[in-house]
Design an enzyme around this catalytic site. Structure first.
Site, PDB file in Angstrom:
ATOM      1  N   SER A   6      42.868  37.516  32.999  1.00  0.00           N
ATOM      2  CA  SER A   6      42.842  36.132  33.485  1.00  0.00           C
ATOM      3  C   SER A   6      43.679  35.290  32.544  1.00  0.00           C
ATOM      4  CB  SER A   6      41.404  35.602  33.479  1.00  0.00           C
ATOM      5  OG  SER A   6      41.425  34.190  33.419  1.00  0.00           O
ATOM      6  N   HIS A  31      44.966  37.908  37.171  1.00  0.00           N
ATOM      7  CA  HIS A  31      43.875  37.105  37.731  1.00  0.00           C
ATOM      8  C   HIS A  31      44.140  35.621  37.451  1.00  0.00           C
ATOM      9  CE1 HIS A  31      39.622  36.634  39.012  1.00  0.00           C
ATOM     10  NE2 HIS A  31      39.527  35.719  38.056  1.00  0.00           N
ATOM     11  N   ASP A  33      42.765  31.864  37.821  1.00  0.00           N
ATOM     12  CA  ASP A  33      41.541  31.079  38.011  1.00  0.00           C
ATOM     13  C   ASP A  33      41.870  29.646  38.387  1.00  0.00           C
ATOM     14  OD1 ASP A  33      39.339  32.880  37.417  1.00  0.00           O
ATOM     15  OD2 ASP A  33      40.191  33.004  35.405  1.00  0.00           O
ATOM     16  N   MET A  35      40.595  26.021  39.518  1.00  0.00           N
ATOM     17  CA  MET A  35      39.378  25.199  39.387  1.00  0.00           C
ATOM     18  C   MET A  35      39.674  23.766  39.794  1.00  0.00           C
ATOM     19  SD  MET A  35      38.084  26.535  35.712  1.00  0.00           S
ATOM     20  CE  MET A  35      37.795  28.275  35.412  1.00  0.00           C
ATOM     21  N   HIS A  67      41.590  33.555  42.244  1.00  0.00           N
ATOM     22  CA  HIS A  67      40.142  33.286  42.293  1.00  0.00           C
ATOM     23  C   HIS A  67      39.951  31.787  42.476  1.00  0.00           C
ATOM     24  CE1 HIS A  67      36.116  33.392  39.798  1.00  0.00           C
ATOM     25  NE2 HIS A  67      35.913  33.067  41.056  1.00  0.00           N
ATOM     26  N   MET A  69      37.944  28.698  42.671  1.00  0.00           N
ATOM     27  CA  MET A  69      36.666  28.035  42.358  1.00  0.00           C
ATOM     28  C   MET A  69      36.794  26.592  42.814  1.00  0.00           C
ATOM     29  SD  MET A  69      36.106  29.857  38.691  1.00  0.00           S
ATOM     30  CE  MET A  69      37.818  30.338  38.603  1.00  0.00           C
ATOM     31  N   MET A 138      30.140  37.222  39.543  1.00  0.00           N
ATOM     32  CA  MET A 138      30.357  36.475  38.295  1.00  0.00           C
ATOM     33  C   MET A 138      29.346  36.924  37.238  1.00  0.00           C
ATOM     34  SD  MET A 138      32.991  34.505  38.737  1.00  0.00           S
ATOM     35  CE  MET A 138      32.868  33.862  37.055  1.00  0.00           C
ATOM     36  N   GLY A 143      33.761  28.399  35.270  1.00  0.00           N
ATOM     37  CA  GLY A 143      34.255  27.104  34.798  1.00  0.00           C
ATOM     38  C   GLY A 143      35.067  27.184  33.519  1.00  0.00           C
ATOM     39  N   GLY A 145      36.712  29.888  30.211  1.00  0.00           N
ATOM     40  CA  GLY A 145      36.901  31.180  29.572  1.00  0.00           C
ATOM     41  C   GLY A 145      36.079  31.228  28.294  1.00  0.00           C
ATOM     42  N   GLY A 146      35.889  32.428  27.782  1.00  0.00           N
ATOM     43  CA  GLY A 146      35.271  32.592  26.470  1.00  0.00           C
ATOM     44  C   GLY A 146      33.767  32.410  26.424  1.00  0.00           C
ATOM     45  N   ASP A 174      33.503  39.380  36.415  1.00  0.00           N
ATOM     46  CA  ASP A 174      34.351  38.336  35.833  1.00  0.00           C
ATOM     47  C   ASP A 174      33.518  37.452  34.913  1.00  0.00           C
ATOM     48  OD1 ASP A 174      36.183  36.348  35.304  1.00  0.00           O
ATOM     49  OD2 ASP A 174      36.403  35.669  37.375  1.00  0.00           O
ATOM     50  N   GLY A 175      33.921  37.445  33.639  1.00  0.00           N
ATOM     51  CA  GLY A 175      33.286  36.561  32.671  1.00  0.00           C
ATOM     52  C   GLY A 175      32.625  37.307  31.533  1.00  0.00           C
ATOM     53  N   GLY A 176      33.113  37.039  30.320  1.00  0.00           N
ATOM     54  CA  GLY A 176      32.488  37.626  29.129  1.00  0.00           C
ATOM     55  C   GLY A 176      32.697  39.121  28.980  1.00  0.00           C
TER      56      GLY A 176
HETATM   57  C1  DX5 Z   1      35.432  31.840  34.620  1.00  0.00           C
HETATM   58  C2  DX5 Z   1      36.676  32.533  35.158  1.00  0.00           C
HETATM   59  C3  DX5 Z   1      36.988  33.804  34.413  1.00  0.00           C
HETATM   60  C4  DX5 Z   1      37.160  33.612  32.936  1.00  0.00           C
HETATM   61  C5  DX5 Z   1      37.354  34.904  32.238  1.00  0.00           C
HETATM   62  O1  DX5 Z   1      35.195  30.701  35.337  1.00  0.00           O
HETATM   63  O2  DX5 Z   1      36.517  32.870  36.512  1.00  0.00           O
HETATM   64  O3  DX5 Z   1      38.066  34.513  35.009  1.00  0.00           O
HETATM   65  O4  DX5 Z   1      38.155  32.713  32.622  1.00  0.00           O
HETATM   66  O5  DX5 Z   1      37.486  34.628  30.878  1.00  0.00           O
HETATM   67  P1  DX5 Z   1      36.636  35.395  29.764  1.00  0.00           P
HETATM   68  O6  DX5 Z   1      36.987  36.852  29.895  1.00  0.00           O
HETATM   69  O7  DX5 Z   1      37.098  34.784  28.499  1.00  0.00           O
HETATM   70  O8  DX5 Z   1      35.187  35.157  30.063  1.00  0.00           O
HETATM   71 ZN    ZN Z   2      37.974  34.370  37.541  1.00  0.00          ZN
END
Ligand code: DX5
Ligand code: ZN
Length: 223
Positions: A6, A31, A33, A35, A67, A69, A138, A143, A145-146, A174-176
């Site tokens: 991402s 990927h 993202d 938003m 993706h 959102m 998810m 919302g 990253g990290g 997706d996420g963490g």
């Molecule tokens: C969260 C996004 C993810 C995210 C992934 O809202 O959809 O794609 O940025 O980032 P990490 O891997 O840092 O959680």
């Molecule tokens: Zn994503």
């Protein structure tokens, strides 16, 4: 398991260079993202960035995995398709007309995915399982990253894998996702892992990707 970096945590002043480094390391999904500041409490980028990455994706034969959102994603499907997205994932929580949105994505000639937040039950996607190419579970609240991985989502991934069975549907998490969490996602049946800060972080990109692949390989060793 496939890795889908991402770009949310990438250095946007060096975006092309960083994606090229990931592709040189064997990555073939990117990927993106998107938003809107309404579905999620953050604003990222829109079709313009998808469009500017299209030539780079073509050069590497990579897939632009978008993706969305955003609320009422139907309003923007044509724009993302025209910008060059290969796969468009909408959130089941973002529209009362998930089935119609999936049809619209297919009518635009693109692959369709549907995503669910950590607290959303699988039943929200069960009825469209035969209509989509991908289901995204998810593993953080979307919302940013990290954020920290939410391990209590894993049983849902497992149940989804059972439900999907032999169908040609990708199961995305997706996420963490990082070297400490990726193997548990693969074991639960996920087929694609989105990785943001674990790839575009402090380490060089090829090293970060190698570390994730090593964590997956190690988990496959007997004993
Ligand atoms: C969260 C996004 C993810 C995210 C992934 O809202 O959809 O794609 O940025 O980032 P990490 O891997 O840092 O959680
Ligand atoms: Zn994503």
């Amino acid at each position: 398991m496939r890795l889908a970096p991402s770009i949310l945590t990438a250095d946007f002043t060096r975006l092309g260079e960083q994606i090229a480094a990931a592709c040189d390391a064997g990555i073939d999904w990117i990927h993106l993202d998107v938003m809107d500041g309404r579905f999620v409490p953050n604003i990222s980028f829109g079709p313009l960035v998808v469009r500017s990455l299209r030539p780079l994706a073509d050069r590497y034969g990579a897939i632009l995995d978008t993706h969305l959102m955003i609320v009422e994603p139907e309003r923007y499907l044509a724009d993302f398709a025209a910008a060059g997205a290969d796969l468009i994932t909408i959130h089941a929580e973002a529209t009362p007309h998930v089935h119609r949105a999936i049809q619209m994505i297919h009518d635009l000639g693109k692959k369709a995915g549907v995503a669910i937040n950590p607290a959303t039950p699988l039943s929200m996607v069960e009825e469209v399982i035969d209509q989509v190419e991908l289901i995204l579970v998810m593993t953080v609240n979307p919302g940013f990253g990290g954020q920290a991985f939410i391990p209590t989502v894993l049983p849902k991934v497992q149940r989804l894998a059972t439900l999907v069975g032999e169908r040609p549907v990708e199961i995305m998490v997706d996420g963490g996702i990082n070297a400490a969490t990726i193997a548990s996602c693969a074991a639960a049946g996920a087929t694609v892992a989105v990785v943001g800060s674990a790839v575009f972080g402090s380490q060089p990109i090829p090293t970060a990707i190698a570390t994730l692949r090593a964590a997956l390989a190690e988990a496959h060793q007997p004993g």
